[in-house]
Motif scaffolding. Structure first.
Motif, mmCIF file in Angstrom:
data_model
loop_
_atom_site.group_PDB
_atom_site.id
_atom_site.type_symbol
_atom_site.label_atom_id
_atom_site.label_comp_id
_atom_site.label_asym_id
_atom_site.label_seq_id
_atom_site.Cartn_x
_atom_site.Cartn_y
_atom_site.Cartn_z
ATOM 1 N N ASN A 62 -1.500 -5.480 -0.738
ATOM 2 C CA ASN A 62 -0.596 -4.733 -1.624
ATOM 3 C C ASN A 62 0.831 -4.713 -1.093
ATOM 4 O O ASN A 62 1.792 -4.931 -1.841
ATOM 5 N N LEU A 65 0.799 0.565 -1.828
ATOM 6 C CA LEU A 65 1.613 -0.188 -2.785
ATOM 7 C C LEU A 65 2.915 0.556 -3.047
ATOM 8 O O LEU A 65 2.909 1.673 -3.566
ATOM 9 N N LYS A 122 6.245 -0.832 -4.904
ATOM 10 C CA LYS A 122 6.781 -2.017 -5.575
ATOM 11 C C LYS A 122 8.187 -2.328 -5.073
ATOM 12 O O LYS A 122 9.040 -1.455 -5.002
ATOM 13 N N ASN A 134 3.319 -10.876 -8.824
ATOM 14 C CA ASN A 134 3.000 -9.766 -9.713
ATOM 15 C C ASN A 134 3.119 -8.464 -8.917
ATOM 16 O O ASN A 134 2.456 -8.298 -7.900
ATOM 17 N N PRO A 135 3.957 -7.520 -9.358
ATOM 18 C CA PRO A 135 4.183 -6.310 -8.567
ATOM 19 C C PRO A 135 3.056 -5.289 -8.628
ATOM 20 O O PRO A 135 3.120 -4.273 -7.931
ATOM 21 N N GLU A 136 2.036 -5.541 -9.429
ATOM 22 C CA GLU A 136 0.931 -4.587 -9.527
ATOM 23 C C GLU A 136 0.022 -4.698 -8.302
ATOM 24 O O GLU A 136 0.071 -5.670 -7.549
ATOM 25 N N ARG A 137 -0.821 -3.688 -8.118
ATOM 26 C CA ARG A 137 -1.721 -3.649 -6.965
ATOM 27 C C ARG A 137 -2.612 -4.883 -6.940
ATOM 28 O O ARG A 137 -3.219 -5.242 -7.945
ATOM 29 N N GLN A 138 -2.708 -5.509 -5.781
ATOM 30 C CA GLN A 138 -3.465 -6.756 -5.648
ATOM 31 C C GLN A 138 -4.914 -6.526 -5.226
ATOM 32 O O GLN A 138 -5.809 -7.245 -5.658
ATOM 33 N N GLU A 189 -5.944 1.021 -1.987
ATOM 34 C CA GLU A 189 -4.952 1.032 -0.911
ATOM 35 C C GLU A 189 -5.668 1.481 0.352
ATOM 36 O O GLU A 189 -6.016 2.650 0.508
ATOM 37 N N LYS A 247 -3.011 6.903 -0.554
ATOM 38 C CA LYS A 247 -1.922 5.998 -0.157
ATOM 39 C C LYS A 247 -1.702 6.111 1.350
ATOM 40 O O LYS A 247 -0.859 6.878 1.814
#
Length: 305
Positions: A133, A152, A154, A161-165, A169, A190
């Motif tokens: 992330n 994450l 951003k 892609n800025p979304e969670r990978q 977390e 987080k």
């Protein structure tokens, strides 16, 4: 007395009281701060400072993440110099026993190792075939095992892609031989700040969005056990001293003893205090990164990492 004189008198009184009021904000129940010590600005003019890490000589390296740079504060001279301007957008830093600077490099969401001249090597590039992330902070155990937080946040410089990978977390573990890499806690909201004890037996992890910090036992195989609430406070960066006190950041620096009781509060004149470590030749300078500046305060206690 005229209204103007009354106002001027009140203003003068307020100015005289200001240092007293500011000093009253500092608490130090266990006398861990050196007598008469004051918070000093060691450098400024940066965009956002983070990730301080101390080398064997007591020099402190820290990042200016928006500018993609790592700087070095000299324990000998107090001067700040550039270490690298190709930092991989590094956030948290930590030195391994070989003197390599390990970095949570979230430009491409990887874990990097810098040698003494600033040449990077990628240690971890993904997990289960997916990007991380955004590696944030890390700690290296005496065994050489590494623990990494991967929240994450951003970034505007990401090309992916800025979304969670990942599915969540997590806190990750990298084995000393660097062949095994996997999550060791998947239940945090987080995870952010992280630090361990010098004997390698306990790990502290801040869950910043849950506003909590947890303590774990570290098993012989590197896994974590007996997760317990340590403090009802989250943290960005963290450190620990030779008395086992744990330092959390955010609104200044808040210090808890090993039982989780708050014993000190060090206000920092910035909107956010990001991270902290002990530096200097004898590890008695508490080095603080906060917004566009770095600060230091002399302590009675010393760092152990």
């Amino acid at each position: 007395m005229t209204k103007r004189n009354i106002l001027l008198g009140l203003a003068s009184a307020a100015i005289l009281l200001l240092p007293v009021l500011l000093s009253a904000q500092i608490t130090d129940k266990n006398s861990i701060i050196a007598k008469g010590a004051k918070l000093e600005k060691l450098g400024d003019g940066f965009s956002f400072t983070e990730g301080p890490a101390v080398d064997r000589a007591g020099n402190v390296y820290f990042t200016d993440q928006p500018n993609n740079k790592i700087f070095k504060w000299s324990a000998e001279t107090g001067k700040i110099s550039l270490f690298t301007d190709q930092a991989g957008r590094s956030n948290g830093l930590y030195f391994d026993r070989k003197g390599n600077l390990i970095a949570a490099a979230d430009m491409d969401n990887q874990l990097w190792s810098f040698d003494l001249v600033g040449k990077p090597t990628v240690l971890v590039k993904d997990y289960a075939g997916k990007l991380l992330n955004g590696p944030n902070d890390l700690w290296i155990a005496p065994s050489g095992a590494m623990y990494l937080t991967d929240p994450l946040y951003k970034r505007d410089y990401w090309t992916r892609n800025p979304e969670r990978q990942q599915n969540g977390e997590y806190v990750y573990y990298l084995s000393p031989d660097r062949k095994k890499f996997y999550p060791v806690d998947e239940a945090l909201v987080k995870p952010n700040g992280i630090i361990g004890t010098p004997d390698g037996k306990k790990l502290y992890v801040a869950d910043i969005d849950a506003n909590k910090t947890y303590v774990y036992n570290i098993n012989a195989d590197g896994s974590l056990a007996n997760k317990k609430l340590f403090a009802n406070m989250g943290s960005d960066g963290m450190t620990i001293d030779n008395q086992g006190n744990v330092y959390l950041t955010g609104k200044g620096v808040t210090v808890f003893d090993k039982e989780g009781q708050q014993i000190a509060q060090i206000p920092v004149p910035e909107n956010w205090t990001a991270n902290v470590t002990f530096g200097g030749k004898d590890r008695s300078t508490l080095f603080i990164t906060a917004m566009g500046a770095v600060y230091g305060v002399k302590m009675k206690v010393k760092g152990v990492n």
